[in-house]
Scaffold this active site. Structure first.
Site: not given
Length: 78
Positions: A67-68
């Site tokens: 996600d990051g």
């Protein structure tokens, strides 16, 4: 090749993740063999490089990470 077909790509990888970088190199080679142009070497998501100002700009961005990494890549484009 259709007029609107993808011709240029870029890959963004998770910082410090050797496996993602190796996978990026393999994907890049596979795409180049099919006539696509890589706009630059794989970019680490922590580089903060803007992708929207690249010349020529990529038409496809592949993100390898979580996600990051996806959020970082979105910031690079936006």
């Amino acid at each position: 090749m259709a007029e609107n077909a993808i011709k240029r790509f870029q890959i963004v990888v998770k910082p410090g993740h050797d496996e993602a970088l190796q996978t990026a190199r393999e994907i890049a080679e596979w795409l180049r063999q099919r006539g696509l142009e890589q706009t630059s070497a794989p970019i680490s998501a922590d580089q903060g490089t803007a992708l929207d100002g690249a010349s020529p700009a990529p038409q496809l961005i592949i993100v390898l990470g979580g996600d990051g990494t996806m959020i970082a890549a979105a910031r690079m484009v936006g």
